[in-house]
Write an enzyme that holds these catalytic residues in place. Structure first.
Site, PDB file in Angstrom:
ATOM      1  CG  HIS A  94       2.427  21.594   9.256  1.00 33.26           C
ATOM      2  ND1 HIS A  94       1.452  22.043  10.118  1.00 33.26           N
ATOM      3  CD2 HIS A  94       2.930  20.463   9.818  1.00 33.26           C
ATOM      4  CE1 HIS A  94       1.358  21.227  11.139  1.00 33.26           C
ATOM      5  NE2 HIS A  94       2.252  20.250  10.998  1.00 33.26           N
ATOM      6  CG  HIS A 102       4.206  23.634  13.129  1.00 38.33           C
ATOM      7  ND1 HIS A 102       4.576  22.922  12.008  1.00 38.33           N
ATOM      8  CD2 HIS A 102       4.302  22.776  14.160  1.00 38.33           C
ATOM      9  CE1 HIS A 102       4.886  21.691  12.363  1.00 38.33           C
ATOM     10  NE2 HIS A 102       4.742  21.567  13.659  1.00 38.33           N
ATOM     11  CB  CYS A 111       3.012   4.800  17.844  1.00 35.33           C
ATOM     12  SG  CYS A 111       3.088   5.832  16.354  1.00 35.33           S
ATOM     13  CB  CYS A 137       2.198   8.793  19.020  1.00 31.38           C
ATOM     14  SG  CYS A 137       0.898   8.674  17.812  1.00 31.38           S
ATOM     15  CB  CYS A 146      -0.428   4.442  15.385  1.00 31.33           C
ATOM     16  SG  CYS A 146      -0.652   6.204  15.667  1.00 31.33           S
ATOM     17  CG  HIS A 182       1.939   8.335  13.205  1.00 31.42           C
ATOM     18  ND1 HIS A 182       1.616   8.624  14.510  1.00 31.42           N
ATOM     19  CD2 HIS A 182       2.609   9.400  12.721  1.00 31.42           C
ATOM     20  CE1 HIS A 182       2.101   9.823  14.810  1.00 31.42           C
ATOM     21  NE2 HIS A 182       2.691  10.321  13.748  1.00 31.42           N
ATOM     22  CE  LYS A 230      -4.455  13.352   9.786  1.00 31.54           C
ATOM     23  NZ  LYS A 230      -4.233  12.039  10.328  1.00 31.54           N
ATOM     24  CE  LYS A 274       6.991  15.295   5.997  1.00 29.93           C
ATOM     25  NZ  LYS A 274       7.641  14.599   7.082  1.00 29.93           N
TER      26      LYS A 274
HETATM   27 ZN   LIG Z   1       1.358   7.181  16.038  1.00 29.53          ZN
END
Ligand SMILES: [Zn+2]
Length: 509
Positions: free
Chosen positions: A20, A23, A127, A130, A144, A147, A303, A306
């Site tokens: 994305h 990157h 997680c 992560c 998390c 996530h 933010k 997806k």
């Molecule tokens: Zn996480």
């Protein structure tokens, strides 16, 4: 002349999905620095790569119904393709399923001081997103924070690294800029973190939990290395650490005044500021000298996610606007240290203002005048009326501090100064009145050469196109040294210049 070795790396992303714009930000920033350093005359080794050992990749492959290796091979290619699509000039691209990587990671493990690692039973909250353990108090509503998922409770025997053994040393290294953390506010953040006390961390997992995927722990066939432990070692493994160490000695160990730079996103600073240096200290290996931490990208102020469906693949942007337009925006319109935003309107505004009306238009204007009033030949050298020395000073200062926005501001300053000169002097009127405008024409065309030089690290294709119109060959451009080229009066009298097609097409809506 012996060139000074210089090592710079991007982080190695998980390849569980397509790249994305976040990157591409990191690739473009790192590439600009690498090109800048080459221009300064350093012997640059620019490394990029892909983390193929993450458990996330295994899960993504299973979901896609594909064999893991096939899946990661396929996805790694989306990242290595940046080399062409965004002109990212990395010298090597390492994938962590390669033998040289696995051998290197195991070699590093074997060098850990035995007092720093131990095997013990452990229970913790993990997680997978992560790839990290969390403490209860780090979770938000038991989830998390990144996530928004409840971590798994993991209970097993693992190898641990005693990070606490290095608390004092790490603090000193960061405090004294022996490992220089840029920007300063990140440095302070991590110093405060170290002061709260460093906890030992798990550096392996059971083979079962790793789905048998990853790098095996040497002399323990039940355990796979924690993905971050092997991932971090990519930097030295790409330098043939497991082989004859020639590149490792040249680019990592180096000599006096070493420069070993990691460019990373803020989310993985802990691994690079704490874990990696501690592992290197334990193994008796030299440390990185600098870590540049960039922010995250948001899309139209939101933010990237997806579920919001707002993830932008940089390949699409390149297709619509061209690679240099994308590079120019990410370096010039996005903060290099805080979170930056991608907005389509702002992107198009920036493109039109700086590339179409700025650099593109100026190039065409200056060369048209040379053709019209000087038969396409560079006239006698005349004095610098643009104070280019000041432009270079601020440009260099910006680059040395990863302040790419500042570097682009300096370029635009010169573009504006030349534009202003043209509107003030009105050369077409002077020529019509029979006045000699050769002094002015030299200033304009030599000014344009300076713009092209400043653009080399930023938008190399465009720089090349401008230089080509000024009569330079590709080989000449490659051998440029900043110190020599940034002098005024380098463009020689009598050089043939030739106007080519416009550099940036106007957007039609
Ligand atoms: Zn996480």
């Amino acid at each position: 002349m012996n060139k000074k070795p210089y090592f710079i790396s991007t982080s190695i992303p998980y390849v569980n999905a397509q790249p994305h714009v976040g990157h591409s930000l990191e690739y473009i920033e790192t590439d600009a620095v690498a090109r800048y350093k080459r221009l300064l005359g350093s012997d640059v080794f620019f490394l990029s790569g892909a983390d193929e050992n993450s458990l996330k990749n295994v899960q993504a492959a299973e979901k896609a119904g594909k064999d893991v290796q096939t899946f990661v091979d396929e996805h790694s290619r989306y990242f290595s393709a940046f080399k062409d699509s965004l002109n990212i000039s990395f010298d090597d691209f390492i994938k962590t399923t390669e033998k040289r990587h696995k051998d290197g990671a195991q070699k590093l493990w074997g060098k850990f001081d035995k007092k720093d690692i131990e095997k013990k039973a452990y229970k913790g909250l993990y997680c997978v997103g992560c790839e990290a353990f969390f403490k209860e108090e780090e979770l938000i509503d038991g989830k998390c924070p990144d996530h928004k998922k409840e971590p798994e409770v993991i209970e097993e025997e693992n190898w641990f690294f005693k990070l606490s053994n290095y608390q004092k040393q790490l603090k000193e290294l960061v405090e004294k800029d022996i490992i220089k953390i840029t920007p300063e506010f990140r440095k302070n953040e991590w110093l405060a973190f170290i002061d709260r006390g460093l906890e030992d961390f798990s550096i392996s997992r059971s083979k079962e939990r790793a789905h048998g995927w990853g790098v095996e722990v040497p002399e323990d066939d039940e355990q796979i290395m924690y993905v971050w432990v092997d991932a971090l070692s990519n930097y030295t493994n790409a330098l043939d650490f497991s082989g004859d160490e020639t590149l490792y000695k040249k680019y990592w160990v180096q000599g006096e005044e070493r420069e070993v730079v990691h460019v990373i996103g803020k989310g993985i600073a802990k691994f690079h500021v704490l874990y990696w240096p501690a592992m290197l200290l334990s193994a008796g290996m030299p440390l990185p000298t600098e870590i540049f931490v960039h922010g995250y990208m948001t899309i139209e102020g939101e933010k990237m996610s997806k579920s919001l469906g707002n993830v932008i693949n940089p390949a699409e942007l390149v297709e619509t606007y061209g690679k240099d337009a994308v590079r120019y925006y990410f370096l010039g319109a996005v903060s290099s240290t805080k979170d930056g935003d991608f907005s389509k309107d702002r992107f198009e505004e920036f493109y039109t203002a700086h590339l179409v009306n700025g650099i593109g238009n100026l190039t065409s204007r200056v060369l048209t005048m040379l053709e019209k009033y000087s038969e396409g030949v560079v006239p006698t050298i005349s004095a610098d009326c643009f104070h280019t020395d000041k432009i270079y000073a601020s440009y260099i200062h910006a680059f040395e501090n990863y302040a790419f926005e500042g570097a682009i501001k300096s370029i635009n300053e010169l573009v504006r100064a030349i534009d202003t000169k043209i509107s003030e002097e009105r050369p077409w009127e002077k020529a019509k009145n029979g006045e000699d405008i050769s002094e002015l024409l030299y200033q304009l065309v030599e000014g344009l050469r300076h713009i092209a030089l400043l653009l080399i690290p930023v938008i190399p294709d465009t720089a090349q196109k401008i230089f080509a119109q000024l009569g330079y060959s590709e080989e000449e451009i490659k051998s440029f040294l900043f110190d020599k080229e940034k002098e005024w009066g380098v463009l020689e009298q009598g050089t043939d210049v030739k106007r080519d097609n416009i550099l940036f097409a106007r957007l039609t809506s």
